[in-house]
Design a protein around this motif. Sequence first.
Motif, PDB file in Angstrom:
ATOM      1  N   ILE A  93      36.216  36.762  41.670  1.00  0.00           N
ATOM      2  CA  ILE A  93      36.311  37.904  40.762  1.00  0.00           C
ATOM      3  C   ILE A  93      37.326  38.916  41.290  1.00  0.00           C
ATOM      4  CG2 ILE A  93      35.032  39.881  39.836  1.00  0.00           C
ATOM      5  CD1 ILE A  93      32.569  38.011  39.750  1.00  0.00           C
ATOM      6  N   GLY A  94      37.313  39.161  42.591  1.00  0.00           N
ATOM      7  CA  GLY A  94      38.270  40.082  43.191  1.00  0.00           C
ATOM      8  C   GLY A  94      39.702  39.602  43.023  1.00  0.00           C
ATOM      9  N   PHE A  95      39.925  38.292  43.213  1.00  0.00           N
ATOM     10  CA  PHE A  95      41.258  37.730  43.028  1.00  0.00           C
ATOM     11  C   PHE A  95      41.707  37.886  41.588  1.00  0.00           C
ATOM     12  CE2 PHE A  95      43.899  34.122  41.707  1.00  0.00           C
ATOM     13  CZ  PHE A  95      45.002  34.329  42.534  1.00  0.00           C
ATOM     14  N   PHE A  96      40.811  37.584  40.646  1.00  0.00           N
ATOM     15  CA  PHE A  96      41.154  37.701  39.231  1.00  0.00           C
ATOM     16  C   PHE A  96      41.511  39.134  38.875  1.00  0.00           C
ATOM     17  CE2 PHE A  96      40.028  38.456  34.786  1.00  0.00           C
ATOM     18  CZ  PHE A  96      40.815  37.501  34.164  1.00  0.00           C
ATOM     19  N   LEU A  97      40.693  40.086  39.341  1.00  0.00           N
ATOM     20  CA  LEU A  97      40.924  41.486  39.000  1.00  0.00           C
ATOM     21  C   LEU A  97      42.179  42.053  39.659  1.00  0.00           C
ATOM     22  CD1 LEU A  97      37.305  42.932  39.098  1.00  0.00           C
ATOM     23  CD2 LEU A  97      38.704  42.417  37.097  1.00  0.00           C
ATOM     24  N   SER A  98      42.510  41.564  40.849  1.00  0.00           N
ATOM     25  CA  SER A  98      43.651  42.141  41.555  1.00  0.00           C
ATOM     26  C   SER A  98      44.972  41.450  41.246  1.00  0.00           C
ATOM     27  CB  SER A  98      43.405  42.106  43.065  1.00  0.00           C
ATOM     28  OG  SER A  98      43.374  40.766  43.525  1.00  0.00           O
ATOM     29  N   LYS A  99      44.952  40.182  40.885  1.00  0.00           N
ATOM     30  CA  LYS A  99      46.203  39.442  40.696  1.00  0.00           C
ATOM     31  C   LYS A  99      46.477  39.035  39.253  1.00  0.00           C
ATOM     32  CE  LYS A  99      46.864  38.992  45.191  1.00  0.00           C
ATOM     33  NZ  LYS A  99      46.942  40.242  45.819  1.00  0.00           N
ATOM     34  N   ILE A 100      45.509  38.452  38.593  1.00  0.00           N
ATOM     35  CA  ILE A 100      45.747  37.846  37.285  1.00  0.00           C
ATOM     36  C   ILE A 100      45.603  38.853  36.150  1.00  0.00           C
ATOM     37  CG2 ILE A 100      44.940  36.055  35.696  1.00  0.00           C
ATOM     38  CD1 ILE A 100      44.168  34.418  38.163  1.00  0.00           C
ATOM     39  N   ALA A 101      44.578  39.690  36.174  1.00  0.00           N
ATOM     40  CA  ALA A 101      44.333  40.634  35.087  1.00  0.00           C
ATOM     41  C   ALA A 101      45.503  41.591  34.846  1.00  0.00           C
ATOM     42  CB  ALA A 101      43.041  41.404  35.342  1.00  0.00           C
TER      43      ALA A 101
END
Length: 74
Positions: free
Chosen positions: A7-15
């Motif tokens: 979730i942290g990766f998604f929120l920091s990189k992809i979103a």
Amino acid sequence: MNTSGIIGFFLSKIAPILLAILGLIFIARANKGEVSRVLTSSTIAIIGIAFIAGAVVLVAVGNGLVDVLFSQED
């Protein structure tokens, strides 16, 4: 499974990348005079973000409930 890391990766990189792409598409459409379509698409995007945020909250609450229900005290 490390859900908080995912979730942290998604929120920091992809979103942010997805939001930037959506913003560019909306600006391009607005420049063409398709304001009603831009408003509709923006509303759908905001609802989608709300669903994603709700899913994150459910994961956090679920993890908390599992920890409380299945905690073993020594």
